[in-house]
Design a protein around this motif. Structure first.
Motif, PDB file in Angstrom:
ATOM      1  N   SER A  80       0.818  -1.212   0.000  1.00  0.00           N
ATOM      2  CA  SER A  80       0.000   0.000   0.000  1.00  0.00           C
ATOM      3  C   SER A  80       0.854   1.264   0.000  1.00  0.00           C
ATOM      4  O   SER A  80       0.374   2.340  -0.327  1.00  0.00           O
ATOM      5  N   GLU A  81       2.118   1.107   0.373  1.00  0.00           N
ATOM      6  CA  GLU A  81       3.047   2.244   0.369  1.00  0.00           C
ATOM      7  C   GLU A  81       4.448   1.707   0.107  1.00  0.00           C
ATOM      8  O   GLU A  81       4.879   0.747   0.743  1.00  0.00           O
ATOM      9  N   VAL A  82       5.147   2.326  -0.828  1.00  0.00           N
ATOM     10  CA  VAL A  82       6.523   1.932  -1.153  1.00  0.00           C
ATOM     11  C   VAL A  82       7.328   3.204  -1.385  1.00  0.00           C
ATOM     12  O   VAL A  82       6.969   4.024  -2.225  1.00  0.00           O
ATOM     13  N   ILE A  83       8.397   3.374  -0.620  1.00  0.00           N
ATOM     14  CA  ILE A  83       9.367   4.439  -0.860  1.00  0.00           C
ATOM     15  C   ILE A  83      10.716   3.742  -0.958  1.00  0.00           C
ATOM     16  O   ILE A  83      11.204   3.181   0.039  1.00  0.00           O
ATOM     17  N   GLU A  84      11.284   3.741  -2.147  1.00  0.00           N
ATOM     18  CA  GLU A  84      12.512   2.988  -2.389  1.00  0.00           C
ATOM     19  C   GLU A  84      13.577   3.320  -1.354  1.00  0.00           C
ATOM     20  O   GLU A  84      13.839   4.489  -1.055  1.00  0.00           O
ATOM     21  N   ASN A  85      14.181   2.279  -0.801  1.00  0.00           N
ATOM     22  CA  ASN A  85      15.254   2.350   0.193  1.00  0.00           C
ATOM     23  C   ASN A  85      14.815   2.927   1.536  1.00  0.00           C
ATOM     24  O   ASN A  85      15.654   3.161   2.396  1.00  0.00           O
ATOM     25  N   GLU A  86      13.495   3.171   1.720  1.00  0.00           N
ATOM     26  CA  GLU A  86      13.028   3.764   2.970  1.00  0.00           C
ATOM     27  C   GLU A  86      11.872   3.034   3.634  1.00  0.00           C
ATOM     28  O   GLU A  86      11.849   2.929   4.862  1.00  0.00           O
ATOM     29  N   LEU A  87      10.902   2.542   2.839  1.00  0.00           N
ATOM     30  CA  LEU A  87       9.674   2.075   3.467  1.00  0.00           C
ATOM     31  C   LEU A  87       8.931   1.056   2.602  1.00  0.00           C
ATOM     32  O   LEU A  87       8.806   1.245   1.386  1.00  0.00           O
ATOM     33  N   LEU A  88       8.434   0.013   3.250  1.00  0.00           N
ATOM     34  CA  LEU A  88       7.516  -0.959   2.648  1.00  0.00           C
ATOM     35  C   LEU A  88       6.347  -1.121   3.614  1.00  0.00           C
ATOM     36  O   LEU A  88       6.554  -1.435   4.796  1.00  0.00           O
ATOM     37  N   VAL A  89       5.130  -0.904   3.114  1.00  0.00           N
ATOM     38  CA  VAL A  89       3.932  -1.038   3.938  1.00  0.00           C
ATOM     39  C   VAL A  89       2.919  -1.848   3.153  1.00  0.00           C
ATOM     40  O   VAL A  89       2.762  -1.645   1.940  1.00  0.00           O
ATOM     41  N   GLY A  90       2.235  -2.732   3.851  1.00  0.00           N
ATOM     42  CA  GLY A  90       1.198  -3.496   3.159  1.00  0.00           C
ATOM     43  C   GLY A  90       0.394  -4.360   4.102  1.00  0.00           C
ATOM     44  O   GLY A  90       0.561  -4.326   5.320  1.00  0.00           O
ATOM     45  N   ALA A  91      -0.488  -5.119   3.494  1.00  0.00           N
ATOM     46  CA  ALA A  91      -1.318  -6.089   4.212  1.00  0.00           C
ATOM     47  C   ALA A  91      -0.971  -7.459   3.667  1.00  0.00           C
ATOM     48  O   ALA A  91      -0.664  -7.604   2.485  1.00  0.00           O
ATOM     49  N   GLU A  92      -1.012  -8.453   4.533  1.00  0.00           N
ATOM     50  CA  GLU A  92      -0.643  -9.790   4.086  1.00  0.00           C
ATOM     51  C   GLU A  92      -1.564 -10.844   4.660  1.00  0.00           C
ATOM     52  O   GLU A  92      -2.141 -10.678   5.728  1.00  0.00           O
ATOM     53  N   ASP A  93      -1.690 -11.910   3.910  1.00  0.00           N
ATOM     54  CA  ASP A  93      -2.387 -13.107   4.348  1.00  0.00           C
ATOM     55  C   ASP A  93      -1.340 -14.214   4.410  1.00  0.00           C
ATOM     56  O   ASP A  93      -0.477 -14.295   3.544  1.00  0.00           O
ATOM     57  N   TRP A  94      -1.392 -15.041   5.424  1.00  0.00           N
ATOM     58  CA  TRP A  94      -0.484 -16.182   5.501  1.00  0.00           C
ATOM     59  C   TRP A  94      -1.206 -17.345   6.136  1.00  0.00           C
ATOM     60  O   TRP A  94      -2.198 -17.187   6.814  1.00  0.00           O
ATOM     61  N   GLU A  95      -0.669 -18.507   5.893  1.00  0.00           N
ATOM     62  CA  GLU A  95      -1.243 -19.717   6.479  1.00  0.00           C
ATOM     63  C   GLU A  95      -0.129 -20.713   6.749  1.00  0.00           C
ATOM     64  O   GLU A  95       0.959 -20.612   6.205  1.00  0.00           O
ATOM     65  N   GLY A  96      -0.396 -21.638   7.630  1.00  0.00           N
ATOM     66  CA  GLY A  96       0.549 -22.722   7.832  1.00  0.00           C
ATOM     67  C   GLY A  96       1.346 -22.663   9.112  1.00  0.00           C
ATOM     68  O   GLY A  96       2.159 -23.525   9.347  1.00  0.00           O
ATOM     69  N   ALA A  97       1.122 -21.653   9.965  1.00  0.00           N
ATOM     70  CA  ALA A  97       1.828 -21.661  11.245  1.00  0.00           C
ATOM     71  C   ALA A  97       1.376 -22.896  12.025  1.00  0.00           C
ATOM     72  O   ALA A  97       0.184 -23.218  12.023  1.00  0.00           O
ATOM     73  N   PRO A  98       2.307 -23.590  12.665  1.00  0.00           N
ATOM     74  CA  PRO A  98       1.945 -24.837  13.352  1.00  0.00           C
ATOM     75  C   PRO A  98       0.782 -24.643  14.325  1.00  0.00           C
ATOM     76  O   PRO A  98       0.827 -23.787  15.198  1.00  0.00           O
ATOM     77  N   GLY A  99      -0.275 -25.393  14.112  1.00  0.00           N
ATOM     78  CA  GLY A  99      -1.417 -25.355  15.008  1.00  0.00           C
ATOM     79  C   GLY A  99      -2.274 -24.106  14.907  1.00  0.00           C
ATOM     80  O   GLY A  99      -3.121 -23.871  15.754  1.00  0.00           O
ATOM     81  N   GLN A 100      -2.051 -23.300  13.900  1.00  0.00           N
ATOM     82  CA  GLN A 100      -2.776 -22.045  13.776  1.00  0.00           C
ATOM     83  C   GLN A 100      -3.559 -22.002  12.475  1.00  0.00           C
ATOM     84  O   GLN A 100      -3.166 -22.575  11.479  1.00  0.00           O
ATOM     85  N   SER A 101      -4.643 -21.252  12.497  1.00  0.00           N
ATOM     86  CA  SER A 101      -5.437 -21.087  11.282  1.00  0.00           C
ATOM     87  C   SER A 101      -4.865 -19.943  10.457  1.00  0.00           C
ATOM     88  O   SER A 101      -4.033 -19.168  10.929  1.00  0.00           O
ATOM     89  N   ALA A 102      -5.332 -19.828   9.238  1.00  0.00           N
ATOM     90  CA  ALA A 102      -4.873 -18.776   8.330  1.00  0.00           C
ATOM     91  C   ALA A 102      -5.182 -17.407   8.917  1.00  0.00           C
ATOM     92  O   ALA A 102      -6.137 -17.226   9.656  1.00  0.00           O
ATOM     93  N   THR A 103      -4.344 -16.446   8.580  1.00  0.00           N
ATOM     94  CA  THR A 103      -4.522 -15.071   9.019  1.00  0.00           C
ATOM     95  C   THR A 103      -4.747 -14.214   7.796  1.00  0.00           C
ATOM     96  O   THR A 103      -3.992 -14.295   6.831  1.00  0.00           O
ATOM     97  N   LYS A 104      -5.775 -13.382   7.855  1.00  0.00           N
ATOM     98  CA  LYS A 104      -6.113 -12.516   6.730  1.00  0.00           C
ATOM     99  C   LYS A 104      -5.963 -11.060   7.152  1.00  0.00           C
ATOM    100  O   LYS A 104      -6.360 -10.686   8.251  1.00  0.00           O
TER     101      LYS A 104
END
Length: 153
Positions: A80-104
């Motif tokens: 959602s925001e990128v400033i080269e060499n300074e900043l990365l901002v965003g939202a992420e979904d991941w799954e597969g953490a041991p014993g955990q459900s997916a995160t959105k």
């Protein structure tokens, strides 16, 4: 995120002995990301990485357990925001953490600050439950140890 107990923000500040342009590149170059991302015991196959580092772009990859290649943890993020060499901002979904459900819709903010030829990285990510925040902290610190090695080469 639907878990009401997930209200903890992970914050990690770390100094890397490399200029911020090199540290930023390690996060945004697929070949480098494959060399360091994931805690010890996990790897990210280069062919699983798809990066489009721009506002509205994405970061997709899959972490794979070195001991059990059937255990994988896919990540799908949108910038959602990128400033080269300074900043990365965003939202992420991941799954597969041991014993955990997916995160959105988990947020991620990575700041790259110049510290006289070194880089002070500030990572903010969440929300997490307390248990998962501790696991994520351990995983990031393990990954950052691998990144230290890559940057020293």
């Amino acid at each position: 995120m639907t878990n009401p107990t997930a209200d903890k923000e992970l914050v990690i500040t770390r100094i890397f002995d490399a200029p911020r342009e090199l540290v930023y590149q390690a996060f945004t170059d697929p070949d480098q990301l494959a060399q360091w991302f994931g805690p010890v015991g996990f790897s990210v196959p280069r062919d699983s990485i798809d990066l489009d580092v721009r506002v509205g772009g994405h970061e997709r990859f899959t972490m794979v357990s070195d001991d059990d290649p059937t255990f994988t943890s896919p990540v799908d993020a949108t910038f959602s925001e990128v400033i080269e060499n300074e900043l990365l901002v965003g939202a992420e979904d991941w799954e597969g953490a041991p014993g955990q459900s997916a995160t959105k819709g988990m947020y991620m903010r990575i700041e790259f600050h110049d510290e006289g030829g070194k880089t002070r990285l500030v990572l903010r990510q969440g929300p997490y439950t307390e248990e998962i925040e501790a696991m994520a902290r351990e995983g990031w610190n393990s990954s950052f140890t691998k990144l230290d090695t890559l940057l020293s080469d």
